[in-house]
Design a protein around this motif. Structure first.
Motif, short mmCIF file in Angstrom:
data_model
loop_
_atom_site.label_atom_id
_atom_site.label_comp_id
_atom_site.label_asym_id
_atom_site.label_seq_id
_atom_site.Cartn_x
_atom_site.Cartn_y
_atom_site.Cartn_z
N PRO A 32 7.81 6.50 6.85
CA PRO A 32 6.72 7.44 7.15
C PRO A 32 7.30 8.81 7.47
O PRO A 32 8.00 8.99 8.48
N GLY A 33 7.06 9.77 6.61
CA GLY A 33 7.67 11.09 6.78
C GLY A 33 6.65 12.21 6.86
O GLY A 33 5.45 11.98 7.05
N GLY A 34 7.13 13.42 6.65
CA GLY A 34 6.30 14.59 6.80
C GLY A 34 5.24 14.75 5.74
O GLY A 34 4.33 15.57 5.88
N LEU A 35 5.31 13.98 4.65
CA LEU A 35 4.31 14.02 3.59
C LEU A 35 3.43 12.77 3.59
O LEU A 35 2.74 12.50 2.61
N THR A 36 3.49 12.03 4.70
CA THR A 36 2.77 10.76 4.81
C THR A 36 1.50 10.93 5.62
O THR A 36 1.50 11.59 6.66
N GLU A 37 0.41 10.31 5.16
CA GLU A 37 -0.83 10.32 5.92
C GLU A 37 -0.64 9.55 7.23
O GLU A 37 -0.03 8.48 7.24
N PRO A 38 -1.13 10.09 8.34
CA PRO A 38 -0.91 9.46 9.65
C PRO A 38 -1.41 8.02 9.72
O PRO A 38 -0.84 7.20 10.46
N GLN A 39 -2.44 7.67 8.96
CA GLN A 39 -3.00 6.32 9.05
C GLN A 39 -2.05 5.26 8.51
O GLN A 39 -2.29 4.06 8.67
N ALA A 40 -0.96 5.68 7.89
CA ALA A 40 0.01 4.71 7.39
C ALA A 40 0.54 3.82 8.51
O ALA A 40 0.89 2.65 8.29
N TYR B 239 5.97 -1.04 -15.42
CA TYR B 239 5.94 0.17 -14.60
C TYR B 239 4.52 0.45 -14.11
O TYR B 239 3.56 0.38 -14.87
N HIS B 240 4.41 0.77 -12.81
CA HIS B 240 3.11 1.03 -12.19
C HIS B 240 3.20 2.29 -11.33
O HIS B 240 4.26 2.59 -10.77
N ARG B 241 2.09 2.98 -11.19
CA ARG B 241 2.00 4.06 -10.23
C ARG B 241 0.72 3.91 -9.44
O ARG B 241 -0.38 3.90 -10.03
N LEU B 242 0.85 3.78 -8.12
CA LEU B 242 -0.31 3.69 -7.24
C LEU B 242 -0.66 5.07 -6.70
O LEU B 242 0.24 5.83 -6.33
N THR B 243 -1.94 5.38 -6.66
CA THR B 243 -2.36 6.59 -5.95
C THR B 243 -2.26 6.33 -4.45
O THR B 243 -2.22 5.17 -4.01
N THR C 98 0.86 -1.19 0.00
CA THR C 98 0.00 0.00 0.00
C THR C 98 0.89 1.23 0.00
O THR C 98 1.83 1.33 0.80
N LYS C 99 0.61 2.16 -0.89
CA LYS C 99 1.38 3.41 -0.97
C LYS C 99 0.68 4.49 -0.15
O LYS C 99 -0.55 4.61 -0.18
N PHE C 100 1.48 5.27 0.56
CA PHE C 100 0.94 6.38 1.33
C PHE C 100 1.70 7.66 0.96
O PHE C 100 2.86 7.84 1.33
N GLY C 101 1.02 8.52 0.21
CA GLY C 101 1.58 9.82 -0.11
C GLY C 101 2.82 9.73 -0.97
O GLY C 101 2.82 9.13 -2.04
N HIS C 102 3.90 10.26 -0.48
CA HIS C 102 5.10 10.55 -1.26
C HIS C 102 6.05 9.35 -1.37
O HIS C 102 6.22 8.80 -2.46
N TYR D 208 7.40 0.13 -9.11
CA TYR D 208 6.30 0.98 -8.63
C TYR D 208 6.85 2.35 -8.27
O TYR D 208 7.85 2.47 -7.56
N ALA D 209 6.19 3.38 -8.77
CA ALA D 209 6.65 4.74 -8.53
C ALA D 209 6.46 5.14 -7.08
O ALA D 209 5.39 4.94 -6.49
N ILE D 210 7.51 5.71 -6.49
CA ILE D 210 7.42 6.41 -5.22
C ILE D 210 8.16 7.73 -5.39
O ILE D 210 8.67 8.04 -6.46
N HIS D 211 8.20 8.53 -4.33
CA HIS D 211 8.92 9.80 -4.33
C HIS D 211 8.41 10.69 -5.46
O HIS D 211 9.17 11.29 -6.22
N ASP D 212 7.09 10.78 -5.54
CA ASP D 212 6.45 11.54 -6.63
C ASP D 212 5.52 12.63 -6.11
O ASP D 212 4.70 13.15 -6.85
#
Length: 213
Positions: free
Chosen positions: A24-32, A201-205, A4-8, A171-175
């Motif tokens: 889990p960083g400053g651009l991550t949803e807390p529910q992660a 190549y995949h990108r998850l929302t 599961t991708k969370f944010g950035h 899978y794309a991250i850091h986007d």
């Protein structure tokens, strides 16, 4: 294994009812971090590491354990044995997942900007999260989490990196700083219409999941 991708740059992987969260960083949803059994942190930059978020999660879950590099460990003082510093070549088990550490340094942004420590994690010999570096692990990688946008990379770097790692899927991250045009542009180069990479190549929302492994 469910991804599961969370944010950035944050992902959560789940297997057999266990949850492992990476970066889990400053651009991550807390529910992660909801229900997390363990956390891995690649480096200290704010978009990968939130001290406040991790301390709050550790307070809510006394069994939560964190593995990271020595620089981040120093910022989590007070958590004692619940935080373990690891480095290149070390292996450990986190939340039932086998993890091996690859890499040492963050990618070079500019010669005038000092480099910081950065480690990547190969999880269950399947999933690799490199953090902020284009580290090539000395192992077969089934699924690569690809940092697709950063001050230190170009699309050319990404194409060469995916070719060298040669995963089945990327899978794309850091986007988090890309708009829709930017994500489509990167996807075009790394997908079927680009110059060619072996991986799908995949990108998850954010909040979306995929089955890997």
């Amino acid at each position: 294994m469910q991804l599961t991708k969370f944010g950035h740059a944050c992902v959560r992987v789940e297997k057999n009812g266990r949850r492992l969260v990476v970066d889990p960083g400053g651009l991550t949803e807390p529910q992660a971090l909801d229900g997390a059994d363990a956390v891995l942190v690649t480096h200290e930059h704010f978009d990968h590491f939130s001290e406040e978020m991790l301390r709050r999660a550790a307070q809510h879950n006394p069994a939560l354990h964190i593995w990271t590099n020595s620089s981040v460990t120093k910022q989590l003082d007070g958590l004692g044995a619940r935080v373990t510093a690891v480095g290149e070549g070390e292996t450990f088990t986190a939340a039932g997942f086998d993890v091996k550490v690859h890499g040492t340094w963050h990618a070079v942004i500019h010669p005038d900007i000092p480099r910081i420590a950065n480690i990547g994690f190969l999880i269950d010999d399947v999933l690799f999260h490199p953090g902020d570096a284009l580290t090539v692990p000395d192992a077969t990688v089934g699924t690569l989490l690809l940092p697709v946008h950063a001050p230190w990379s170009t699309v050319g770097h990404l194409i060469d990196y995916v070719r060298e790692v040669a995963p089945h899927d990327a899978y794309a991250i850091h986007d988090g700083a890309l708009n829709d045009i930017g994500t489509a542009m990167v996807g075009g180069f790394l997908g079927d219409h680009g110059p060619g990479v072996a991986a799908r190549y995949h990108r998850l929302t954010s909040g979306a999941t995929a089955q890997i492994g």
